[in-house]
Design an enzyme around this catalytic site. Structure first.
Site, PDB file in Angstrom:
ATOM      1  CB  SER A  62      -1.020   0.024   1.135  1.00  0.00           C
ATOM      2  OG  SER A  62      -1.962   1.047   0.879  1.00  0.00           O
ATOM      3  CG  HIS A  67       2.065  15.218   4.995  1.00  0.00           C
ATOM      4  ND1 HIS A  67       2.184  15.478   3.647  1.00  0.00           N
ATOM      5  CD2 HIS A  67       1.230  14.167   5.103  1.00  0.00           C
ATOM      6  CE1 HIS A  67       1.428  14.615   2.974  1.00  0.00           C
ATOM      7  NE2 HIS A  67       0.848  13.809   3.841  1.00  0.00           N
ATOM      8  CB  CYS A  82      -3.575  -4.740   1.806  1.00  0.00           C
ATOM      9  SG  CYS A  82      -2.517  -4.704   0.368  1.00  0.00           S
TER      10      CYS A  82
END
Length: 112
Positions: A62, A67, A82
């Site tokens: 995934s 940030h 996943c």
């Protein structure tokens, strides 16, 4: 049916020198992805002016995104797989070791 695990985290009180520059953030993120045994497909990072970084690592399982807001000592993390859910937990613990936040909060979502 659970298809994956997703950790969303906010790290507070992170030292500016760890999160202001793209090359430092990239090095930390890439090391965590490797040590957590996630399968990197590619990555993109953006250095903001005067400081702050956004990065996204596409993994076969995934993604991992980051940030940073050095002026606030803030890191936002998003780790989703996943695949083997223990790898998400391992990656999160590694990020905590690397960034050494004064405090943090996180949410664990089982997806599916």
């Amino acid at each position: 049916m659970i298809v994956g695990r997703h950790i969303i985290a906010e790290l507070y009180g992170v030292k500016e020198e760890l999160i202001a520059k793209e090359e430092v953030v990239r090095s930390i993120v890439e090391e965590v992805v490797d040590k957590a045994e996630l399968t990197k497909v590619g990555s993109v990072y953006k250095q903001f002016n005067p400081h702050g970084v956004t990065g996204i690592v596409l993994i076969a399982e995934s993604h991992v995104s980051i940030h940073t807001w050095p002026e606030y000592g803030l890191v936002n993390l998003d780790i989703f797989t996943c695949g083997d859910t223990s790898k998400v937990e391992k990656a999160f613990k590694l990020f905590l070791e690397k960034f050494k936040p004064e405090s943090y909060r996180h949410y664990v979502l089982d997806r599916g």
